[in-house]
Enzyme design. Structure first.
Site, PDB file in Angstrom:
ATOM      1  N   GLY A 140       0.847  -1.381  -0.026  1.00 13.60           N
ATOM      2  CA  GLY A 140      -0.072  -0.020  -0.128  1.00 13.60           C
ATOM      3  C   GLY A 140       0.885   1.160   0.094  1.00 13.60           C
ATOM      4  CG  ASN A 141      -0.369   4.680  -1.390  1.00 15.68           C
ATOM      5  OD1 ASN A 141      -1.066   5.611  -1.006  1.00 15.68           O
ATOM      6  ND2 ASN A 141      -0.800   3.651  -2.525  1.00 15.68           N
ATOM      7  NE  ARG A 142       5.079   7.173   4.276  1.00 17.63           N
ATOM      8  CZ  ARG A 142       5.568   6.461   5.422  1.00 17.63           C
ATOM      9  NH1 ARG A 142       4.573   6.290   6.510  1.00 17.63           N
ATOM     10  NH2 ARG A 142       6.645   5.694   5.586  1.00 17.63           N
ATOM     11  CB  SER A 143      -2.738   8.222  -0.496  1.00 22.09           C
ATOM     12  OG  SER A 143      -3.777   8.954  -0.904  1.00 22.09           O
ATOM     13  CB  ALA A 154      -1.699   7.177  -3.925  1.00 18.88           C
TER      14      ALA A 154
END
Ligand code: CTP
Length: 408
Positions: free
Chosen positions: A211-214, A279
């Protein structure tokens, strides 16, 4: 403008007296329709004196004029303040058991409701469902304020201040507020927009993901700003915890890039604008086993094989699912030894083919998870169209300004 002010039976009805004054001072003709219960808090003579118009609560009053039809059809705006839990329930189920609810069924103009009740009532699943139903039908339900309630209790459920209700209600129809503020911008009225927001998750196994930090806050701000400017908004929400109520007309929750792609393309088939603020993971694990991957002590981890995801934005720009559709992308860049943030942004703008690309620098306190943002808007050739900095809402409005210019 002709405004109907519905007042239902809560203690906050006294604040509607001030709201009536503000709407009159802003130059509008206001007809007050209290419920029978509201008259127990503020009497008809008060409403009649301040509005200069007759007051009735039942459809049986003044029958020869078929009031509920005439009033509803003749209105430019309906404001209900306070809207009690009971009024929300009656409106959500389409009841027509008094003049106010009957009028709500005949009105074809924007309807704004300002709920007020105890926190427990506001939080009850029945009330939440009624509010969701009303919002899904296009009713603008204002969030109640938090603070002191009737007794010693405090919490969300307080009627917002009359000035705030007047401002919000008049903004819905693009009228200047009582203070003479400039017209609310309604330059997206009649437009359908799709905003993707948040960050995708690509499963590695049933419990792990890439995943990512968005957080989705910039995308949510875009949805809210578009709605305020009159658009019909579909928010494709990738792993956003509790998107704020009323941020969009429709919310489609997705997890993976494949789901996001499907949801965005389905909504985009009807849309005038698509903004890809999510994102999106560029790669996903080639296989996501149905069982949890176990650690074998002493053995290193098995490598995770990745395959490339489709580039949703580039596809939308190439396919143009609807003629004249405006496609907007985002580029989160850090700059490196190949070039600075804008250098990478310009190359990406040319590569993706979107009409607008909002380039923002990430890292160093900017971008993901922060309250403020700063973007440079580029066209498909990589030329700078505009710059914007400030809150995520300010940035959202700057992006909609640029989109509106493209339509003009
Ligand atoms: N995007 C997309 N589909 C992907 C990857 C990105 O639609 N598979 C969209 C994002 O929503 C964003 C824009 O493309 O609007 C730019 O995303 P970014 O990750 O910065 O671009 P990449 O193409 O992944 O470029 P790179 O990772 O090389 O910087």
């Amino acid at each position: 403008m002709r405004i109907l002010l519905g007042v239902s039976g809560g203690i906050a009805a006294y604040k509607a007296v001030l709201l009536l004054r503000l709407l009159r001072e802003a130059g509008h003709a206001v007809r007050v329709i209290p419920t029978a219960a509201a008259l127990r808090f503020v009497g008809a003579p008060t409403w009649e004196a301040l509005s200069g118009e007759p007051v009735s609560t039942e459809v049986f009053d003044d029958v020869e004029h078929v009031q509920h039809v005439a009033l509803g059809k003749g209105a430019d705006l309906v404001v209900v303040a306070p809207a009690t839990a009971d009024l929300l329930a009656r409106a959500a189920t389409g009841r027509a058991d008094d003049l106010l609810t009957s009028t709500l069924l005949t009105a074809r103009c924007p309807v704004v409701m300002a709920p007020a009740m105890h926190t427990e009532m506001w939080d009850h699943p029945a009330t939440r469902a009624n509010v969701a139903t009303l919002r899904a039908r296009g009713v603008h339900v204002i969030e109640p304020a938090s603070g002191r309630l009737t007794g010693k209790d405090t919490g969300p459920g307080r009627l917002p201040e009359p000035e705030d209700i007047a401002r919000a209600a008049l903004a819905v129809v693009g009228a200047p507020d009582a203070g003479g503020a400039p017209d609310a911008v309604r330059d997206l009225a009649g437009r359908r927009v799709v905003v993707s927001a948040g960050g995708t998750r690509e499963p590695i196994d049933p419990v792990r993901f890439i995943g990512n930090r968005s957080t989705g806050r910039q995308g949510v701000a875009l949805a809210q700003a578009a709605r305020a400017r009159g658009a019909h908004v579909t928010l494709v929400a990738a792993n956003i915890a509790d998107p704020p109520a009323g941020a969009a007309d429709d919310v489609v929750a997705v997890e993976t890039t494949a789901q996001l792609r499907d949801a965005v393309r389905t909504a985009a088939a009807q849309a005038d604008v698509v903004v890809m603020a999510a994102a999106v993971a560029d790669f996903r694990p080639a296989a996501a086993p149905a069982a949890k991957i176990k650690k074998v002590p002493g053995q290193g981890p098995a490598p995770i094989e990745l395959v490339e995801n489709p580039d949703v934005l580039a596809e939308l720009a190439a396919d143009r699912l609807r003629p004249g559709q405006v496609v907007v992308g985002f580029a989160a860049e850090t700059g490196d030894d190949q070039g600075d943030v804008l250098h990478h942004g310009r190359a990406k703008a040319r590569r993706k083919g979107a009409d607008l690309l909002a380039v923002n620098a990430v890292g160093g306190g900017l971008g993901f998870g922060t309250a403020d943002n700063a973007v440079t808007l580029l066209d498909a050739a990589g030329e700078t169209v505009a710059e914007a900095a400030g809150s995520k809402r300010d940035v959202a409005d700057a992006i909609w300004d640029a989109v509106a210019k493209l339509f003009a």
